[in-house]
Scaffold this motif. Sequence first.
Motif, PDB file in Angstrom:
ATOM      1  N   SER A  20       5.524  -0.792   4.221  1.00  0.00           N
ATOM      2  CA  SER A  20       5.918   0.373   5.006  1.00  0.00           C
ATOM      3  C   SER A  20       4.730   1.093   5.633  1.00  0.00           C
ATOM      4  CB  SER A  20       6.705   1.350   4.130  1.00  0.00           C
ATOM      5  OG  SER A  20       5.897   1.823   3.063  1.00  0.00           O
ATOM      6  N   LEU A  21       3.526   0.897   5.064  1.00  0.00           N
ATOM      7  CA  LEU A  21       2.337   1.576   5.569  1.00  0.00           C
ATOM      8  C   LEU A  21       1.564   0.760   6.607  1.00  0.00           C
ATOM      9  CD1 LEU A  21       0.879   3.041   2.243  1.00  0.00           C
ATOM     10  CD2 LEU A  21       2.260   4.232   3.939  1.00  0.00           C
ATOM     11  N   LEU A  22       1.826  -0.539   6.678  1.00  0.00           N
ATOM     12  CA  LEU A  22       0.985  -1.424   7.483  1.00  0.00           C
ATOM     13  C   LEU A  22       0.922  -1.070   8.971  1.00  0.00           C
ATOM     14  CD1 LEU A  22       1.684  -4.904   5.831  1.00  0.00           C
ATOM     15  CD2 LEU A  22      -0.360  -3.469   5.629  1.00  0.00           C
ATOM     16  N   PRO A  23       1.986  -0.544   9.593  1.00  0.00           N
ATOM     17  CA  PRO A  23       1.869  -0.236  11.029  1.00  0.00           C
ATOM     18  C   PRO A  23       0.850   0.846  11.349  1.00  0.00           C
ATOM     19  CG  PRO A  23       4.171  -0.404  10.384  1.00  0.00           C
ATOM     20  CD  PRO A  23       3.372  -0.387   9.122  1.00  0.00           C
ATOM     21  N   ASN A  24       0.429   1.655  10.374  1.00  0.00           N
ATOM     22  CA  ASN A  24      -0.433   2.795  10.643  1.00  0.00           C
ATOM     23  C   ASN A  24      -1.858   2.633  10.129  1.00  0.00           C
ATOM     24  OD1 ASN A  24       1.685   4.268  11.866  1.00  0.00           O
ATOM     25  ND2 ASN A  24       2.488   4.772   9.828  1.00  0.00           N
ATOM     26  N   LEU A  25      -2.344   1.406  10.028  1.00  0.00           N
ATOM     27  CA  LEU A  25      -3.716   1.125   9.599  1.00  0.00           C
ATOM     28  C   LEU A  25      -4.072   1.865   8.319  1.00  0.00           C
ATOM     29  CD1 LEU A  25      -5.550   1.246  13.057  1.00  0.00           C
ATOM     30  CD2 LEU A  25      -4.722  -0.763  11.827  1.00  0.00           C
ATOM     31  N   PRO A  26      -3.385   1.561   7.210  1.00  0.00           N
ATOM     32  CA  PRO A  26      -3.597   2.325   5.978  1.00  0.00           C
ATOM     33  C   PRO A  26      -4.892   1.950   5.280  1.00  0.00           C
ATOM     34  CG  PRO A  26      -2.098   0.525   5.564  1.00  0.00           C
ATOM     35  CD  PRO A  26      -2.363   0.512   7.045  1.00  0.00           C
ATOM     36  N   PHE A  27      -5.311   2.814   4.369  1.00  0.00           N
ATOM     37  CA  PHE A  27      -6.423   2.520   3.466  1.00  0.00           C
ATOM     38  C   PHE A  27      -6.082   1.268   2.664  1.00  0.00           C
ATOM     39  CE2 PHE A  27      -8.793   3.349  -0.549  1.00  0.00           C
ATOM     40  CZ  PHE A  27     -10.069   3.423  -0.012  1.00  0.00           C
ATOM     41  N   LEU A  28      -7.020   0.334   2.564  1.00  0.00           N
ATOM     42  CA  LEU A  28      -6.886  -0.958   1.876  1.00  0.00           C
ATOM     43  C   LEU A  28      -5.967  -1.935   2.612  1.00  0.00           C
ATOM     44  CD1 LEU A  28      -6.715  -0.006  -1.926  1.00  0.00           C
ATOM     45  CD2 LEU A  28      -8.651  -0.954  -0.662  1.00  0.00           C
ATOM     46  N   GLY A  29      -5.470  -1.559   3.772  1.00  0.00           N
ATOM     47  CA  GLY A  29      -4.643  -2.492   4.528  1.00  0.00           C
ATOM     48  C   GLY A  29      -5.499  -3.506   5.263  1.00  0.00           C
ATOM     49  N   ALA A  30      -5.012  -4.731   5.344  1.00  0.00           N
ATOM     50  CA  ALA A  30      -5.709  -5.800   6.055  1.00  0.00           C
ATOM     51  C   ALA A  30      -4.972  -6.084   7.358  1.00  0.00           C
ATOM     52  CB  ALA A  30      -5.772  -7.062   5.208  1.00  0.00           C
TER      53      ALA A  30
END
Length: 527
Positions: A99-109
């Motif tokens: 759910s967080l991936l579209p917004n360039l989250p912390f720890l996201g690749a």
Amino acid sequence: MREATLALLRDLGMTTVFGNPGSTELGFLDRWPADFRYVLGLQEAGVVGMADGHARATGRCAFVNLHSAAGVGHALGNLFTAFRNAVPLVVTAGQQSRSLLPNLPFLGATDAAQFPRPYVKFSIEPARAEDVPAAIAKAYRIAMQRPRGPAFVSIPADDWSAPCRPVPARGWFPDVAPDPAALAEAARAIAAARRPVLVAGPEADAEGAGPALERLAERIGAPVWTSPFSCRLSFPEDHPLFAGHLHAAPQQVSDTLAGHDLVLVVGAPVFTFHVPGECALFRSGVPIIQLTTDAEAAAGAPAGAAILGSLRLGLPALAALLPEGGARPAPRPRPERAPPEASSPLTAPYALHRLRAAMPPGAILVEEAPSHRPAMHAQLPIRDWGGFHTMASGGLGYGLPAAVGVALGSPGRRVVCLIGDGSFMYSPQALWTAVRERLPLAVVVLNNAGYGAMRSFSRVLQVRDVPGIDLPGLDFVAMARGMGCPGHAVATPGALEAALAAAMASDGPMLVEVAVDGAVATLYERP
């Protein structure tokens, strides 16, 4: 999904997990099952190196769990090495919640599956949580296909709690035998040759086909050279047909093989070079026949004909097609070398000569001391299949964690890590894992206070005043003791003997730092 994945790993025999945990992996690590073993490494490059060594020692695929994109970045050097080593690994990495991936989250690749490419055989972030176990199953099958290698699965953190059906384990594709017609044609060419020569690489040992290679060489009656940068034992170095080690220089390979009227390359590329130059062998018209499991290596060969397929199946089949090889000239006997003399300061050849005497029967050597490899070849011959491991990539930081993994996968056997001072500093954290696991690991650090390989290359390439080569002031015994590992620093012959004896008898890891002079052999001198 977590329970389905654990059940799959049990069925596949991958209940040892190598990892360095982080927040995006907690769903997998929650309520850790008692029948799984978690081997903790303190940095992800070391984690992958340990898994590589364990897979080599056991002959089975190893499972690695990394922490998100940063962990994959840390691990890439040894992931590249695992790819070049052709070692089967299933590497998973945590990913931020979907759910967080579209917004360039912390720890996201961003585009996680692309990150480790092209140095994995397969890479995926499944589109749905319920597809993760099936992706791991596919990664396992691809990793185990020859040539083997790592495969990668990125797993978002919230996938572990998703509902999922069980995924049945399937075997990997079995080894495929070479084309019988191609083997028959090769046998005719070998039988017609008057002075054939073999060049052997690491694939035979990796397949458990070493004894079959010995029988083939004896059937042909030809000398056997090991391929440049072989990462395993390629041929027993006390065998009467063993001729020596080819160097990774085109002219020297060509000069060494000159005079032979057929070259049979078994389980290696044609050839691995490290310095530029012309290899006249490729233009000589001498037939080159390559047996390999690696289609890319076969396609990239600049000359000769390749036969693809399992060496375990192909070598006995080829030997059965050949007449006995008694009529060919016997290989020239190798000159006896006088043992190196004791001196102060100690020399690397003397230290390696004494290490050979100290190692117990059946010991396994894991090496990352590239500047001392000529001395190692001269003073520390390897005799046993499965008894030697190094890296095929040239990337430092592999040897010490790989030795930890080999020791984990070889219960009851002494493992010796022979490592240079510069190499040791890439992954010293692996000692902590060796202490935690109480591994019978002797770590021998040859300390010449610098990057000896760079000193050698500077001479070969005729360059001067290169910065960054010297490494003064490092205390390896203090580093080891800081992680709970006993150690000894030695600089005299008597102290060396006592320290090596203690390291070989220790029931846990022990480090021996050997101060040696800064002289190193030229890496590409004529063999």
